[in-house]
Design a protein around this motif. Sequence first.
Motif, mmCIF file in Angstrom:
data_model
loop_
_atom_site.group_PDB
_atom_site.id
_atom_site.type_symbol
_atom_site.label_atom_id
_atom_site.label_comp_id
_atom_site.label_asym_id
_atom_site.label_seq_id
_atom_site.Cartn_x
_atom_site.Cartn_y
_atom_site.Cartn_z
ATOM 1 N N GLY A 1 -36.874 -4.122 -100.022
ATOM 2 C CA GLY A 1 -36.593 -3.811 -98.615
ATOM 3 C C GLY A 1 -36.568 -2.305 -98.378
ATOM 4 N N LYS A 2 -35.930 -1.570 -99.277
ATOM 5 C CA LYS A 2 -35.862 -0.113 -99.138
ATOM 6 C C LYS A 2 -37.240 0.530 -99.241
ATOM 7 N N ALA A 3 -38.049 0.022 -100.143
ATOM 8 C CA ALA A 3 -39.391 0.579 -100.331
ATOM 9 C C ALA A 3 -40.251 0.368 -99.085
ATOM 10 N N TYR A 4 -40.177 -0.835 -98.522
ATOM 11 C CA TYR A 4 -40.941 -1.093 -97.289
ATOM 12 C C TYR A 4 -40.396 -0.260 -96.123
ATOM 13 N N PHE A 5 -39.077 -0.074 -96.107
ATOM 14 C CA PHE A 5 -38.464 0.763 -95.070
ATOM 15 C C PHE A 5 -38.979 2.195 -95.180
ATOM 16 N N GLN A 6 -39.106 2.665 -96.428
ATOM 17 C CA GLN A 6 -39.612 4.010 -96.676
ATOM 18 C C GLN A 6 -41.052 4.168 -96.179
ATOM 19 N N LYS A 7 -41.818 3.089 -96.282
ATOM 20 C CA LYS A 7 -43.215 3.107 -95.816
ATOM 21 C C LYS A 7 -43.327 2.857 -94.313
ATOM 22 N N ASP A 8 -42.179 2.687 -93.677
ATOM 23 C CA ASP A 8 -42.129 2.415 -92.244
ATOM 24 C C ASP A 8 -42.745 1.058 -91.899
ATOM 25 N N LYS B 1 -41.343 -1.923 -91.131
ATOM 26 C CA LYS B 1 -40.019 -2.443 -90.818
ATOM 27 C C LYS B 1 -39.929 -3.966 -90.892
ATOM 28 N N GLU B 2 -40.980 -4.674 -90.495
ATOM 29 C CA GLU B 2 -40.914 -6.129 -90.528
ATOM 30 C C GLU B 2 -40.803 -6.647 -91.964
ATOM 31 N N GLU B 3 -41.584 -6.044 -92.876
ATOM 32 C CA GLU B 3 -41.484 -6.429 -94.286
ATOM 33 C C GLU B 3 -40.124 -6.072 -94.836
ATOM 34 N N ALA B 4 -39.613 -4.912 -94.441
ATOM 35 C CA ALA B 4 -38.287 -4.510 -94.898
ATOM 36 C C ALA B 4 -37.246 -5.525 -94.425
ATOM 37 N N LEU B 5 -37.339 -5.910 -93.160
ATOM 38 C CA LEU B 5 -36.417 -6.912 -92.626
ATOM 39 C C LEU B 5 -36.453 -8.193 -93.439
ATOM 40 N N LYS B 6 -37.655 -8.630 -93.785
ATOM 41 C CA LYS B 6 -37.820 -9.889 -94.530
ATOM 42 C C LYS B 6 -37.060 -9.837 -95.850
ATOM 43 N N SER C 1 -27.504 -4.583 -97.138
ATOM 44 C CA SER C 1 -28.642 -5.254 -96.495
ATOM 45 C C SER C 1 -28.371 -5.490 -95.016
ATOM 46 N N LEU C 2 -27.160 -5.960 -94.714
ATOM 47 C CA LEU C 2 -26.805 -6.156 -93.302
ATOM 48 C C LEU C 2 -26.856 -4.836 -92.533
ATOM 49 N N SER C 3 -26.364 -3.782 -93.175
ATOM 50 C CA SER C 3 -26.402 -2.466 -92.537
ATOM 51 C C SER C 3 -27.838 -2.048 -92.226
ATOM 52 N N GLN C 4 -28.738 -2.261 -93.195
ATOM 53 C CA GLN C 4 -30.142 -1.886 -93.010
ATOM 54 C C GLN C 4 -30.815 -2.746 -91.927
ATOM 55 N N ILE C 5 -30.498 -4.033 -91.925
ATOM 56 C CA ILE C 5 -31.072 -4.925 -90.904
ATOM 57 C C ILE C 5 -30.632 -4.468 -89.509
ATOM 58 N N GLY C 6 -29.331 -4.204 -89.376
ATOM 59 C CA GLY C 6 -28.821 -3.744 -88.093
ATOM 60 C C GLY C 6 -29.461 -2.438 -87.649
ATOM 61 N N LEU C 7 -29.651 -1.506 -88.576
ATOM 62 C CA LEU C 7 -30.277 -0.219 -88.252
ATOM 63 C C LEU C 7 -31.725 -0.393 -87.792
ATOM 64 N N ILE C 8 -32.419 -1.295 -88.453
ATOM 65 C CA ILE C 8 -33.819 -1.546 -88.057
ATOM 66 C C ILE C 8 -33.873 -2.076 -86.622
#
Length: 362
Positions: free
Chosen positions: A32-39, A41-46, A64-71
């Motif tokens: 999730g973090k790696a996909y978030f880094q690549k921008d 976001k949908e893959e990161a959410l998954k 994970s909840l924190s990251q989902i909420g931020l997205i």
Amino acid sequence: LKKADEKIADLSQLVSAYPKSVYSASARFELGKAYFQKDEKEEALKWFQKVVDEYPNCSFVNRSLSQIGLIFYNKKEDENALRVFDKLIRRDRKSEEAEAVLPIVRKIFVAKNDIPGLEKYFHEIAATLPETALDSASYSIAKNSWLEGDCKQAIINYENYRTRFPDGQFIQEALFYKAECDYKSGNTDLALKGYTSLIEKNKNKFTEQSLVNASSINYKQLNYTAALEQYIKLQELAENPSNILIAGAGQMRCNYFLKNFDAAILASDKLITTEKIPIEMLNEAHLTIARSAMELKKYELAFSEFQTLHNLAKGELKAEAEYSIAYLYYLRNDFKESKTTIFDLVKNGSAYPVWMTKALLL
């Protein structure tokens, strides 16, 4: 990005090869973090959601909840963000992640213009909501309406702020911008009330402009006594050169209309010596002295000022000056000069029938 791609490839292989590994939750979170880094976001959410759904008791759920909420928040999906943040907060209220999202939760309520909801929510989760933070949040709602050009809503929000925080840290701003909106919306009396409240406080960054606006309103409403008082105070406090001129001209006009003719002359004399005075205002000052002198029967002063005005002015002011000079010659029994001046006015003043008629009658 290349490192992120390599990380995703390695982690995907790990998750696929060892789905029951003790590191599975960690691998999914890192994906999730790696996909978030690549921008992405949908893959990161998954992948963050997989952590929450498949490993509900692991140490990565809060993050994970924190990251989902931020997205969701960054996607401007505030309701989804609030739903996820609420789950995190109620799951582990004292966690570092829960504490970290509280300011964002506050922003979401502010964006919804829902201060009562914000207070209720923080009370429910036993979170401290400092009065200063509530003050700031309430003001932000009003300010946002102002910045968006929605004066109708801004008036409501500024009034809500003033009622809830009569001595708040932004009370001066609230009073001023509400008054500006009231004035713009045609609520002149309410605008005057707001400006006057600011004037009555200790000198602040809005005092000068509030004096300009309040004095203008009072003058237009023929409240010359109140306007004069404010023009005098503006003269004392003004730092902007244009406002110094406004103060001087206002005192001159108000004194004249109040029949304080000596004071009108003094104000006009002072105005004439002000730097960078516009020619129209200069002419008005000479005219005010001349008219006031006529009222006081100081005819020599009136004659001098009408002569000055005759040399400076054009159009109707020049016609008035010429008629007045003729009249003053008449009062001196100098009928020859009076008649000469009258004929000059009649010859040149056909565009101003009032003064031509008065001259012919004279």
